[in-house]
Write an enzyme that holds these catalytic residues in place. Structure first.
Site, PDB file in Angstrom:
ATOM      1  N   ASP A 221       0.862  -1.192   0.000  1.00 28.67           N
ATOM      2  CA  ASP A 221       0.000   0.000   0.000  1.00 28.67           C
ATOM      3  C   ASP A 221       0.890   1.230   0.000  1.00 28.67           C
ATOM      4  OD1 ASP A 221       0.368   0.950   3.022  1.00 28.67           O
ATOM      5  OD2 ASP A 221       0.259  -1.228   2.984  1.00 28.67           O
ATOM      6  N   ASP A 223       0.412   3.616   2.286  1.00 27.04           N
ATOM      7  CA  ASP A 223       0.055   4.185   3.586  1.00 27.04           C
ATOM      8  C   ASP A 223      -1.095   5.188   3.385  1.00 27.04           C
ATOM      9  OD1 ASP A 223       0.542   3.985   6.354  1.00 27.04           O
ATOM     10  OD2 ASP A 223       1.592   5.883   6.352  1.00 27.04           O
TER      11      ASP A 223
HETATM   12  N1  LIG Z   1       0.941   1.344   5.854  1.00 30.98           N
HETATM   13  C1  LIG Z   1       1.447   0.501   6.746  1.00 30.98           C
HETATM   14  N2  LIG Z   1       1.835   0.926   7.957  1.00 30.98           N
HETATM   15  C2  LIG Z   1       2.372   0.079   8.862  1.00 30.98           C
HETATM   16  N3  LIG Z   1       2.543  -1.235   8.622  1.00 30.98           N
HETATM   17  C3  LIG Z   1       2.157  -1.715   7.433  1.00 30.98           C
HETATM   18  N4  LIG Z   1       2.194  -2.948   6.913  1.00 30.98           N
HETATM   19  C4  LIG Z   1       1.687  -2.882   5.666  1.00 30.98           C
HETATM   20  N5  LIG Z   1       1.323  -1.627   5.357  1.00 30.98           N
HETATM   21  C5  LIG Z   1       1.601  -0.870   6.447  1.00 30.98           C
END
Ligand SMILES: Nc1ncnc2[nH]cnc12
Ligand SMILES: CSC[C@H]1O[C@H](OP(=O)(O)O)[C@H](O)[C@@H]1O
Length: 307
Positions: A221, A223
């Site tokens: 992703d 975030d």
């Molecule tokens: N955006 C994120 N923040 C923290 N841990 C994660 N693991 C996968 N995506 C994450």
């Protein structure tokens, strides 16, 4: 795994800590499942011994067999101590991460070389306390030799669509909540490449235990700083699932390489040998050492106090 033997007599030199979405590795046959107890309690899961071409590989599920442990509940000290007690000297740790940089796209792999600690001090983070003090170097939290192996393996898999970024900084947050947008943007301004909740204290404990430790990250992703959708669990799992074949192949290829060098100085982490012992022995004077704390150190390093 009830039918597998619960003992294994040979030293296991190489282990994988599997994270979110990496519950197994293809091409390796389970030959034992070990229920280990350490002075720091039980690891997150039984340690599965896998075998491929005669070389045993330990596999441990960071969040437990059913992903029942939140990031701050992971038994990191027991995990690292249990692996060391089996003879492990090389650890490949897998992690699902958010990307903090445009060019690191979901499903890309990253082999980080730095960490920024944003945990909150609530996770037990050292073996050296309670009457025995030690300070290990942590300037470079990962193992450059293992990173090079991962990079070579990924390069050979480019044709299968594997994209790997060499180097980068993983920001480790406390979680279990994801970050705010302000935090996410701040981590970007700090030069963070990816973000997770698992790199620490695992990497610190591996260093204290004199293990060669390298994390392989897979982006799931962006975030919440990006114009695309904000991260949620469904997104992480969707990308992990979509790329699980490549993730398992990459870890498998790395293990093949390491297994072929099972008894090399690199896999035996000779370059880390003695570093923690030096850090501990010169600090607490004998009169101040707590016998129980000394016993715990002895579990990590048998014979530690003898010379
Ligand atoms: N955006 C994120 N923040 C923290 N841990 C994660 N693991 C996968 N995506 C994450
Ligand atoms: C399910 S998203 C957050 C979760 O995913 C990562 O786990 P791991 O590092 O064990 O793959 C991240 O660190 C969080 O624990």
């Amino acid at each position: 795994m009830a039918s597998l033997p619960d003992h294994f007599d040979r030293p296991v030199r190489i282990a994988v800590i599997g994270g979110t979405g990496l519950g197994k590795i293809d091409g390796y046959t389970p030959i034992a499942s070990l229920d280990v107890t350490t002075p720091w309690g039980k690891p997150s899961s039984p340690i599965l011994i896998l075998e491929h071409g005669g070389v045993p590989i330990g596999f441990l599920a960071r969040h437990g067999l059913y992903h029942q442990l939140a990031p701050h509940e992971v038994a990191a000290r027991a995990n690292i101590a249990a692996l060391r007690s089996l003879g492990v000297r090389t650890v490949i740790a897998f992690s699902a991460v958010g990307s903090l940089q445009e060019e690191i796209k979901p499903m890309d792999f990253v082999v980080p070389d730095q960490i920024i600690d944003r945990t909150k001090g609530i996770r037990p983070f050292t073996f050296f306390e309670g009457g025995v003090v030690g300070h290990v170097g942590f300037a470079d939290p990962f193992d450059a030799g293992l990173a090079a192996t991962v990079q070579q393996c990924a390069a050979a898999m480019r044709g299968d669509g594997v994209v790997l970024h060499s180097g980068g900084t993983v920001v480790c947050i406390e979680g279990p909540q994801f970050s705010t947008r302000a935090e996410s943007n701040m981590y970007r301004s700090w030069g963070g490449s990816v973000i997770n909740m698992s790199a620490l204290p695992e990497a610190k404990l591996a260093r204290e235990a004199e293990l060669a430790y390298q994390m392989i990250c897979m982006a799931t992703d962006y975030d919440c700083w990006h114009t695309t959708e904000d991260v949620d669990v469904a997104m992480v799992l969707k990308y992990m699932e979509a790329n699980s074949k490549n993730a398992k192949h990459l870890v498998g290829a790395v293990l093949d390489q390491l297994a072929a060098q099972e008894n090399s100085d690199k896999v035996l982490a000779k370059h880390w040998e003695g570093s923690a012992q030096g850090a501990v022995k010169f600090m607490t004077k004998p009169a101040g050492r707590d016998p129980e704390a000394m016993k715990r150190i002895e579990y990590l390093f048998p014979g530690f106090w003898e010379n």
